[in-house]
Design a protein around this motif. Structure first.
Motif, short mmCIF file in Angstrom:
data_model
loop_
_atom_site.label_atom_id
_atom_site.label_comp_id
_atom_site.label_asym_id
_atom_site.label_seq_id
_atom_site.Cartn_x
_atom_site.Cartn_y
_atom_site.Cartn_z
N UNK A 119 16.10 -9.45 -4.44
CA UNK A 119 15.41 -8.70 -3.40
C UNK A 119 15.85 -9.10 -2.00
N UNK A 120 15.95 -10.39 -1.75
CA UNK A 120 16.25 -10.87 -0.40
C UNK A 120 17.69 -10.61 0.02
N UNK A 172 13.03 -0.62 -0.18
CA UNK A 172 12.61 -1.77 0.62
C UNK A 172 11.12 -2.04 0.38
N UNK A 173 10.79 -3.26 0.01
CA UNK A 173 9.41 -3.61 -0.31
C UNK A 173 9.16 -3.72 -1.80
N UNK A 174 10.14 -3.33 -2.62
CA UNK A 174 10.03 -3.51 -4.06
C UNK A 174 10.76 -4.80 -4.46
N UNK A 175 10.52 -5.24 -5.68
CA UNK A 175 11.27 -6.36 -6.23
C UNK A 175 12.47 -5.79 -6.96
N UNK A 212 23.50 -4.48 -19.33
CA UNK A 212 23.06 -4.97 -18.01
C UNK A 212 22.22 -3.87 -17.36
N UNK A 213 21.14 -4.30 -16.70
CA UNK A 213 20.22 -3.36 -16.08
C UNK A 213 19.92 -3.76 -14.63
N UNK A 214 19.64 -2.75 -13.82
CA UNK A 214 19.04 -2.95 -12.50
C UNK A 214 17.57 -2.59 -12.64
N UNK A 215 16.69 -3.52 -12.27
CA UNK A 215 15.25 -3.30 -12.40
C UNK A 215 14.60 -3.28 -11.02
N UNK A 216 13.70 -2.31 -10.84
CA UNK A 216 12.94 -2.20 -9.60
C UNK A 216 11.46 -2.17 -9.96
N UNK A 217 10.68 -3.04 -9.33
CA UNK A 217 9.24 -3.07 -9.60
C UNK A 217 8.46 -3.20 -8.30
N UNK A 218 7.16 -2.96 -8.42
CA UNK A 218 6.25 -3.24 -7.33
C UNK A 218 6.16 -4.75 -7.11
N UNK A 219 5.64 -5.14 -5.96
CA UNK A 219 5.46 -6.57 -5.70
C UNK A 219 4.54 -7.20 -6.73
N UNK A 228 0.82 -1.21 0.00
CA UNK A 228 0.00 0.00 0.00
C UNK A 228 0.85 1.26 0.00
N UNK A 229 2.00 1.21 0.69
CA UNK A 229 2.90 2.35 0.69
C UNK A 229 3.40 2.63 -0.72
N UNK A 230 3.74 1.57 -1.44
CA UNK A 230 4.21 1.74 -2.81
C UNK A 230 3.10 2.25 -3.72
N UNK A 231 1.92 1.74 -3.51
CA UNK A 231 0.80 2.16 -4.33
C UNK A 231 0.55 3.66 -4.18
N UNK A 232 0.85 4.18 -3.01
CA UNK A 232 0.60 5.59 -2.78
C UNK A 232 1.75 6.48 -3.26
N UNK A 233 2.98 5.99 -3.17
CA UNK A 233 4.13 6.88 -3.34
C UNK A 233 5.02 6.59 -4.54
N UNK A 234 4.90 5.43 -5.16
CA UNK A 234 5.86 5.08 -6.21
C UNK A 234 5.17 4.73 -7.52
N UNK A 235 5.84 5.09 -8.62
CA UNK A 235 5.36 4.64 -9.93
C UNK A 235 5.53 3.14 -10.08
#
Length: 939
Positions: free
Chosen positions: A171-172, A132-135, A205-212, A20-27
């Motif tokens: 992630x872990x 923290x909390x993203x993939x 090579x890429x670093x990828x960050x996504x929502x859960x 929910x935090x990500x849903x509110x604050x992150x693309x």
């Protein structure tokens, strides 16, 4: 440990809150290119000591999670390693050797060179607490080959093939708010292909960050059906949930045209997948009056996929696609958007002169544009999945593509590779056919080949039913794969009776997946086997193979054949048939390894292109051959061509469809001119003039064929006093650059053993025979004392860390092969004491200002051969009994500066690829040579 109900509840609550935090604050999605600032060093194929002690630990990374060792450990000291940017191909940097692989162009890499077949790459990145909390994942487009990847000391996996992209979830293992270490060990000792394949992390090579909850890897699939000026787009998206969120999410699909205007949209609500599961959502969108993707008008659209929770976007995924139809007809060939198109294709490997397989994106566009300029409309990826940037270039420039997997088979290794290739590439409109194999002689003609092909074809259809499947066949066209493959791929008409096969399988469409295999050296017109040079006239190369003209006539005259793919568009390193050492590149290309055209280019341009063409060959510099007969050919699509020598007509001849014209001309210096006529009127002329000696260097920037960016292609040539290009020049040109760097040099000479790249040589020299003596006080000496030789003992052996001496003096040795004044020698100290004093050959040395554990050694205190190092230090103390103490004093780095960049011209030309530095307004390239007027190019 057994997880309790309470622990599960807390974990679920934490992940739910994070969602929910990500849903509110992150693309939600970020894809960050991390090509810059890697460290690199060679390891060793089997000597673990030379491989930095990797795989020597009591527990290995395969034994216990997180137990990496050697360079795979986060804290490994890589300061002495080379710093570089990706993409990187270490094979192209190596010298040539007769003991190296014929198929890989005799580069000194592979099983016979264990010290240059293992490469280690390391990079440090910071990942903020806010993630923290993203993939978090790492994406590799391709590593050649057999790569092992570690993250913060955790082993992520092995990718054997050098051609498939891969992704690891880290992630872990992330150190949020701090430093993280990526390590890749690459083993290029074994070949996959019989052609130059390079070595190292040669793609992005890429670093990828996504929502859960996010779009899964290669998780969109766009298809279209066209009816009455309306395109129905089916947009399929695969969602993945790596959290415990339960409930509905919205899937918003929006289609944008090339200008960014919205032309269709759709929104649906679906249930989120369960934890670590996926589900698929399919939407229909209507695009009215679509602009179709075509080879002449490569119109593209973009699908914007958004996942929303509580009205907020938590993931956005962009998919480029095109709207078009394809069809193979067994009687009439290939149709694109309902229009008949004869396939005018080339096969190509992925290396380029001077840079090997580590092609900047701009060079992908350069190569495709050069093929388009020749009249080609199709490209076969030979014989492996390409880099994504190649397909992007084909999409944007209008080049049809056969996408090919590496190896036939029915097990996970084969089918999973095929699936990953297809899922990655299936949204590219340029791809019109999948190839599941090429020249598999062991199975082509029998029942095993049939079984494998049937399985791979059906498996392909389960992933993408919109495109047909082919296999390139070369051992006869009678049975086995040939009888069951959907689109028959004929490799060389001399390998079987194509017409007979077609008469037996009249419902099976076909095309020439390889044809030609001719030999030609650019600018050479008399075969010289002693020099390994093949005449550039288009003639039958071998009894069972056919010239380019013979091959094209065969396919052009048969409507049931969709077209042909020439072997090859460009020369490539390796497979230097019909010769061996010292030939190091192929002779098959229509262009050389630089992209300079051989004369066959103009034959194809005459009959593949749309513009009027006239080309006369050879050049007219034949000093010493006065009065001797020279073959003169013209390539043209004019009705008639007339040849003149010094303004005297040698006759006018009528051009045959798909043919060429020939004259026998006694050589006289001067001007050879061909004049082309259409409908009786002069429309074109082409001239070859006898030139004077080379006097000037000329540098030309290719602005037409290179994508706008930081990388440029420069042609190097010489001219005579009248400004005429000298086609026989072979001067050695030396280059320098300001405001940028040189990436590579080449000239198209198949026998050139010159360096492709001139880079500083970095040698790491170990400190050996490391010994110690105890000191009675903690004061460290400012001058080195004399120590009794019989008092030295092996350093750190049986050390009682609870009863250490106040200080120690250590002694070691290192060998220098040379002590040139131009060398830069440094000692990278690894801490073995609290306070330290270092002596080299009894001379006290001071640490550098920028790094207190780095000592820059003046060559005046060094000597060739054996050198001594003494280190006086107060000891480190163990905090816990099980602490592992460092016993490695460090490494000696020797940097030998590279020679200036240089290259000989070959038959008048060379090429240099340059890259402008970031935030620099202008790059200046200078070229000089003995006896020639220098040149400067500013860009």
């Amino acid at each position: 440990m057994k997880t309790t109900f309470t622990q599960k509840t807390i974990l679920s609550f934490f992940l739910l809150c994070s969602f929910h935090l990500l849903a509110q604050n992150k693309l939600g999605r970020e894809l960050i290119l991390i090509d810059k600032d890697w460290r690199f060093s060679f390891g060793h194929l089997y000597d673990t000591k030379k491989d930095f002690g990797h795989a020597e630990g009591y527990f290995s990374y395969l034994t216990k999670t997180g137990f990496a060792d050697g360079p795979a450990v986060s804290g490994f000291d890589d300061r002495a390693w080379r710093k570089l940017d990706l993409p990187h191909d270490w094979a192209v940097e190596q010298p040539f050797s007769e003991n190296a692989s014929f198929s890989h162009g005799f580069k000194a890499v592979g099983k016979n060179f264990p010290e240059k077949s293992i490469g280690w790459y390391r990079k440090k990145i910071t990942i903020p607490n806010e993630d923290l909390g993203r993939v978090i994942s790492l994406k590799f487009d391709g590593v050649f080959r057999n790569s092992k990847v570690f993250f913060n000391g955790f082993y992520l996996g092995t990718q054997e093939s050098g051609y498939n992209g891969f992704e690891y979830d880290v992630t872990a293992y992330v150190n949020y708010g701090g430093e993280n270490t990526i390590v890749v060990r690459v083993d290029a000792s074994m070949e996959e292909g019989w052609f130059y394949e390079g070595a190292g992390i040669y793609r992005h090579v890429y670093l990828q960050k996504t929502n859960l909850i996010h779009v899964a890897l290669n998780g969109t699939y766009v298809t279209s059906e066209i009816e009455n000026n309306n395109a129905v787009i089916t947009a399929e998206v695969k969602l993945e949930n790596k959290g415990h969120y339960e409930g509905n999410v919205e899937i918003s699909q929006t289609v944008l045209d090339a200008s960014g205007k919205q032309v269709a949209s759709n929104t649906e609500s679906i249930s989120a997948p369960e934890f670590y599961k996926t589900n698929v959502c399919s939407s229909k969108l209507n695009v009215k009056n679509p602009l179709l993707w075509d080879i002449d008008s490569p119109n593209l659209y973009q699908l914007i996929t958004e996942i929303k929770s509580e009205g907020k976007v938590i993931d956005q995924y962009k998919t480029s696609f095109g709207i078009r139809t394809i069809k193979f007809d067994p009687e009439n060939g290939f149709f694109l958007n309902g229009k008949h198109v004869k396939l005018k294709g080339t096969n190509n490997h992925q290396d380029h002169a001077g840079i090997g397989t580590a092609l900047p994106d701009e060079i992908q566009y350069y190569r495709i544009k050069k093929l388009k300029e020749m009249g080609s409309n199709a490209y076969r990826c030979s014989h492996h999945p390409p880099t994504p940037e190649l397909l992007k270039a084909c999409d944007e420039l209008g080049m049809l593509v056969i996408d090919e997997t590496r190896l036939m088979g029915i097990n996970d290794y084969h089918l999973n590779d095929l699936k990953r290739m297809m899922e990655r590439d299936r949204n590219h409109p340029s791809i019109f056919c999948w190839s599941v194999g090429n020249e598999e002689w062991q199975i082509e003609g029998g029942i095993t080949g049939e079984r494998i092909t049937n399985i791979m074809q059906d498996f392909s259809k389960s992933i993408d039913p919109t495109r047909p499947v082919t296999v390139g066949i070369s051992s006869g066209f009678k049975s086995g794969i040939s009888s069951v493959v959907e689109i028959m791929g004929y490799n060389y008409l001399g390998n079987g009776d194509i017409d007979a096969h077609r008469n037996q399988f009249k419902n099976q469409p076909g095309m020439g997946t390889e044809e030609g295999s001719t030999f030609a050296t650019r600018g050479i017109y008399f075969t010289d086997d002693a020099k390994h040079y093949q005449s550039a006239y288009d003639k039958k190369p071998r009894p069972t193979f056919y010239s380019i003209e013979e091959g094209w006539k065969f396919y052009a005259e048969r409507p049931y054949l969709a077209g042909m793919f020439i072997w090859t568009g460009f020369d490539y390193r390796g497979e230097p048939t019909p010769y061996g050492w010292p030939s190091v590149t192929s002779y098959f290309g229509m262009m050389d390894v630089c992209g300079f055209p051989k004369d066959n280019v103009f034959y194809l341009k005459s009959w593949w292109g749309k513009e009027p063409v006239l080309h006369v060959l050879p050049h007219w510099n034949w000093s010493g051959m006065e009065g001797k007969e020279i073959e003169v050919w013209t390539y043209s699509n004019c009705d008639e061509v007339e040849l003149f020598l010094n303004k005297k007509s040698l006759g006018k001849k009528k051009m045959e469809q798909n043919g060429h014209l020939e004259w026998k001309v006694n050589y006289v210096p001067g001007t050879l001119e061909a004049v082309g006529y259409k409908d009786g009127k002069k429309v074109l002329s082409d001239v070859q003039k006898t030139t004077g000696k080379a006097e000037n260097i000329k540098l030309s920037l290719d602005k037409q064929n290179v994508l706008k960016g930081n990388v440029s292609v420069v042609t190097v040539e010489t001219t005579d006093k009248n400004g005429l290009h000298v086609p026989t020049a072979n001067d050695e040109i030396t280059f320098s650059i300001k405001g940028g760097k040189i990436l590579g040099v080449g000239n198209g000479d198949p026998t050139s053993l010159e360096s492709d790249q001139f880079i500083d040589d970095i040698t790491l020299v170990a400190i050996n025979n490391f010994k110690e003596q105890k000191e009675t006080n903690a004061s460290l000496p400012l001058q080195l004392l004399n120590y009794a030789e019989n008092q030295w003992t092996e350093a750190f052996k049986d050390r009682d860390y609870k009863k250490q001496a106040p200080s120690y003096i250590y002694k070691g040795e290192f060998d220098l092969k040379s002590n040139s004044a131009s060398n830069m020698v440094s000692f990278f100290y690894k801490k073995i004491g609290v306070e330290t004093v270092v002596f080299i050959n009894r001379n006290k040395v001071e640490p550098s200002k920028e790094d207190t554990q780095k000592y820059i050694l003046n060559t005046s205190i060094l000597k060739e051969g054996k050198n001594t190092i003494h280190i006086a230090a107060t000891p480190l103390q163990k905090i816990k009994d099980w602490d592992v103490m460092n016993t490695d004093p460090g490494i000696i780095q020797v940097i030998t500066p590279a020679e200036p960049w240089k290259r000989k011209l070959f038959n008048g030309y060379a090429q240099i690829i340059i890259q402008k530095d970031e935030n620099v307004g202008e790059v200046v390239l200078s070229a000089s040579a003995k006896g020639l007027r220098a040149a400067i190019l500013k860009n």
